[in-house]
Design a protein around this motif. Sequence first.
Motif, PDB file in Angstrom:
ATOM      1  N   LEU A  63     -31.465  -4.274 -18.384  1.00 20.94           N
ATOM      2  CA  LEU A  63     -30.050  -4.014 -18.602  1.00 20.94           C
ATOM      3  C   LEU A  63     -29.836  -2.786 -19.488  1.00 20.94           C
ATOM      4  O   LEU A  63     -29.079  -1.869 -19.144  1.00 20.94           O
ATOM      5  N   SER A  64     -30.509  -2.749 -20.622  1.00 20.96           N
ATOM      6  CA  SER A  64     -30.312  -1.639 -21.543  1.00 20.96           C
ATOM      7  C   SER A  64     -30.824  -0.327 -20.961  1.00 20.96           C
ATOM      8  O   SER A  64     -30.200   0.729 -21.137  1.00 20.96           O
ATOM      9  N   THR A  65     -31.941  -0.378 -20.253  1.00 19.39           N
ATOM     10  CA  THR A  65     -32.493   0.847 -19.669  1.00 19.39           C
ATOM     11  C   THR A  65     -31.562   1.426 -18.609  1.00 19.39           C
ATOM     12  O   THR A  65     -31.301   2.641 -18.573  1.00 19.39           O
ATOM     13  N   GLY A  96     -24.822  -7.677 -22.093  1.00 17.10           N
ATOM     14  CA  GLY A  96     -25.817  -8.547 -22.708  1.00 17.10           C
ATOM     15  C   GLY A  96     -25.285  -9.936 -22.990  1.00 17.10           C
ATOM     16  O   GLY A  96     -25.992 -10.931 -22.822  1.00 17.10           O
ATOM     17  N   SER A  97     -24.029 -10.020 -23.393  1.00 15.29           N
ATOM     18  CA  SER A  97     -23.425 -11.331 -23.637  1.00 15.29           C
ATOM     19  C   SER A  97     -23.285 -12.126 -22.348  1.00 15.29           C
ATOM     20  O   SER A  97     -23.548 -13.336 -22.316  1.00 15.29           O
ATOM     21  N   VAL A  98     -22.891 -11.447 -21.281  1.00 17.20           N
ATOM     22  CA  VAL A  98     -22.768 -12.130 -19.986  1.00 17.20           C
ATOM     23  C   VAL A  98     -24.138 -12.618 -19.522  1.00 17.20           C
ATOM     24  O   VAL A  98     -24.300 -13.771 -19.084  1.00 17.20           O
ATOM     25  N   GLY A  99     -25.152 -11.759 -19.620  1.00 20.80           N
ATOM     26  CA  GLY A  99     -26.487 -12.177 -19.210  1.00 20.80           C
ATOM     27  C   GLY A  99     -27.046 -13.289 -20.064  1.00 20.80           C
ATOM     28  O   GLY A  99     -27.803 -14.146 -19.591  1.00 20.80           O
ATOM     29  N   ILE A 114     -30.259  -9.649 -27.673  1.00 23.84           N
ATOM     30  CA  ILE A 114     -31.053  -9.094 -28.772  1.00 23.84           C
ATOM     31  C   ILE A 114     -31.927  -7.944 -28.277  1.00 23.84           C
ATOM     32  O   ILE A 114     -32.000  -6.874 -28.895  1.00 23.84           O
ATOM     33  N   THR A 115     -32.599  -8.158 -27.148  1.00 23.35           N
ATOM     34  CA  THR A 115     -33.470  -7.101 -26.612  1.00 23.35           C
ATOM     35  C   THR A 115     -32.674  -5.879 -26.195  1.00 23.35           C
ATOM     36  O   THR A 115     -33.079  -4.735 -26.462  1.00 23.35           O
ATOM     37  N   ALA A 116     -31.536  -6.094 -25.550  1.00 30.55           N
ATOM     38  CA  ALA A 116     -30.715  -4.963 -25.125  1.00 30.55           C
ATOM     39  C   ALA A 116     -30.246  -4.150 -26.321  1.00 30.55           C
ATOM     40  O   ALA A 116     -30.273  -2.911 -26.299  1.00 30.55           O
TER      41      ALA A 116
END
Length: 361
Positions: free
Chosen positions: A79-81, A101-104, A120-122
């Motif tokens: 997601l973040s990438t 990130g919240s949705v995932g 957290i990871t994102a």
Amino acid sequence: MPGTVAVDPLAPSAGARLRSGARLVICAAVPWYLCLWWGTSTAPVPAALPAVLILREDVYAAPRLARERLLGVFAGVVLSTLLLDRLPPSSLSFLAVLVCGSVGMYLLGRPGSPNQQVLITALMIYATALPGYPLARLAETLVGIAVVVLLGPLLWPPDPYRSAAEGLDAYRAGVGHLLDGVAGRLARGGPATAPDPLPEGARLWLRPQACRDAFDRAAHRRRTRTPPDGLDGRLGLAARSAVTLQCFTQELRERARGPATPDPSTPDPSAPDASAVPDPPAASAPPAPDPALRDIAPLVRATALALDAALRGEEFAAELDRARGLDLAHRSAHPTRHDAVLRAGLHLTHEALSDHLAARR
């Protein structure tokens, strides 16, 4: 109560805490040095985090927690990438990472337990905009999870049957202490419940079912091992008695909150008399003890003795017969009282004891 002591049925022993701490240290240190040797980074913190976040007293739950963490980390990395490739670092990109990130986190989590690793990871990847960091974080997480899942159960593996037996004994001691206190207060004509209940409170009633679940999981995994004789039946009795005695103690609490219920079969000394001029009632006079509640104290003690012996695996037929006799005597002594709800908890406990006795024979 014979053989009962005041204990916290949920507190692990000092040896168990020491083993758990040593297991955590080893499972965090091994992946850390493996990643240093591999050269993923100079401070592979994600490799040590699985030991902190996954290891629990039930080490057999580590594989499920590991899958959830790995899935969350992988989703957060992707997601973040993807978002950073399409949006330059700005307030808009941060908001997009936060919302996605919240949705995932909720989509990949379980009901009531969101997978926080996605968000957290994102956010960590967003804050650490270094080439190769997302792949390094994923690799270090994978190493940490592999060590926890493979090495954790081998380090001082807990005996589920022993844990279930210890939990059963702790429940027996806790409920015996509780009923002994209730019977003592009722016999003295005091309130039905103590102003300072046991520190574990309602958690006492959850212990038997947790022990039964651990026993069932152990029986399913260790098919070649025979469980201790009679432990299965005593755990079932504990689970049933937790429900029935919780009903009894809750009814006592409800009665203690309200005004005392007078016994209709006993003359009320404060009732007006036609042949005498009534005196004004004393405003501060305490309510008179309820005779029906006072007379139920021996029944509570007898029930507690029968349950204590049954949970120990000893003979309890004589105690059960005595408890049933006291139940009938209480009904005969107070025929006009409608204490069905109050006595139901004790009566159903007698039924559970009777079924347990029949199964033993």
